[in-house]
Design an enzyme around this catalytic site. Sequence first.
Site, PDB file in Angstrom:
ATOM      1  N   HIS A 177     -69.265 -75.148  49.261  1.00  0.00           N
ATOM      2  CA  HIS A 177     -70.017 -74.011  49.785  1.00  0.00           C
ATOM      3  C   HIS A 177     -71.227 -74.400  50.623  1.00  0.00           C
ATOM      4  CE1 HIS A 177     -67.756 -71.036  47.410  1.00  0.00           C
ATOM      5  NE2 HIS A 177     -67.763 -71.943  46.455  1.00  0.00           N
ATOM      6  N   GLU A 215     -62.330 -67.942  48.552  1.00  0.00           N
ATOM      7  CA  GLU A 215     -62.290 -67.936  47.086  1.00  0.00           C
ATOM      8  C   GLU A 215     -62.244 -66.506  46.548  1.00  0.00           C
ATOM      9  OE1 GLU A 215     -64.547 -70.355  43.488  1.00  0.00           O
ATOM     10  OE2 GLU A 215     -65.418 -70.300  45.490  1.00  0.00           O
ATOM     11  N   HIS A 253     -59.902 -74.738  41.698  1.00  0.00           N
ATOM     12  CA  HIS A 253     -60.575 -75.538  40.651  1.00  0.00           C
ATOM     13  C   HIS A 253     -59.924 -75.401  39.268  1.00  0.00           C
ATOM     14  CE1 HIS A 253     -62.806 -71.770  40.248  1.00  0.00           C
ATOM     15  NE2 HIS A 253     -63.677 -72.071  41.200  1.00  0.00           N
ATOM     16  N   HIS A 270     -67.988 -80.395  35.433  1.00  0.00           N
ATOM     17  CA  HIS A 270     -67.084 -79.249  35.334  1.00  0.00           C
ATOM     18  C   HIS A 270     -65.862 -79.494  34.462  1.00  0.00           C
ATOM     19  CE1 HIS A 270     -69.460 -77.589  38.612  1.00  0.00           C
ATOM     20  NE2 HIS A 270     -68.821 -76.443  38.460  1.00  0.00           N
ATOM     21  N   ASP A 300     -66.855 -78.387  45.336  1.00  0.00           N
ATOM     22  CA  ASP A 300     -67.401 -77.062  45.030  1.00  0.00           C
ATOM     23  C   ASP A 300     -68.931 -77.086  45.103  1.00  0.00           C
ATOM     24  OD1 ASP A 300     -67.252 -74.366  44.467  1.00  0.00           O
ATOM     25  OD2 ASP A 300     -67.008 -74.614  42.308  1.00  0.00           O
TER      26      ASP A 300
END
Length: 386
Positions: free
Chosen positions: A61, A131, A218, A253, A276
């Site tokens: 992003h 997304e 993801h 993550h 991400d």
Amino acid sequence: MDEDRKKYKIFAEDKKFYLGRIAVSDGRFSSVDLERELSDGELFSGEEDFLLPGLIDIHFHGCLGKDFCDGTREAVSTLAKYEAEHGITGICPATLTLPVEELEKVLGLARTYRDEGLKIGEARLLGINMEGPFISPVKKGAQNPNYILKWDDRIANRFLEVSGGLVKYMGIAPEENPAFKDFIPKMQGKVRISLAHTNADFQTAVEAYRAGASHAVHLFNAMTGLDHRNPGVVGATMEQKEVFAELIADGVHVHPMMVRLAFTVLGEDRVILISDSLRSTGMPDGLYDLGGQEVEKKGKHCRLTSNGALAGSVSNVYDCLCTAVKEMGIPLRKAVTAASLNPARSLGVDQDYGSITVGKVADYLIVDKDLKQKAVYQAGKILPIF
């Protein structure tokens, strides 16, 4: 012809490393002389540097205080420069869940940037990953719930039109859009439909994939997880052999064991490493905006201040590659495949990018045996960043 007579450990089209030399002409590899294949045990011995294809991030992003969805030329340029400086020579930034009008502005700006042509020192804009907004409020994660929409053919096709074909992925939560068996087939050949921020059960996810969805946003994050009685979206993704799956290997993550599981079960040809990353990447700890919501960066973590939900990362794909290799036990060959060739294949640009092969564009990195970058080349020209 620019010929490099120095020997390197070269990542080739067959996803193996060879000792060899390269030559570049008119921005493409004109010669790739592979002398012999290197075993895994030889990769980190000897003094030769690695020669890797430029990496491709298909889901990030922002960075350095900018977000792709700022919708400005400055933001896109900042992102593209940062990525190139970190060895990511191809980019496919992701949109947030925002009002349709704002998303159209972002897509139109990106189209203009693309049409201006390659800017030396800025990563190539290869696509856009949408997304949202057709996601689940239950699995919204850090997406803004105020702008979540049900699937709308008119809006989806408008996104494709405004972007000039730049939109390559469009995420949906199939359980929130029960007509998916009708609209997914209609989007074939236009865009990859991905399962994104979804609370679907295993069967619904399987049916969406069978209808033509071919991508998972993801993996493990913002979706139903893998349970022995309820395999969820994760289980459906693993079972469908034609589906690519994004994976954030930033060490935050996804647990290292689950990263290893993904590579084992999906195989090296289906995993795509992504970052991400948010606008807080490369910035000091503090408060930042994410699509109208406030996030706080503390070290490697970014969370919504409203509820503590984990947002995106503060990493980049090259750092994720290094983390996967050094901290998670992923072989270098597989990590490089997942950060270069696989995203190129998913985007449909592997004829030009993703490996060191005669005829492909000479975007590449020189990396030492400690995986420290020494140089980045774009169309065969070294970038003045080291």
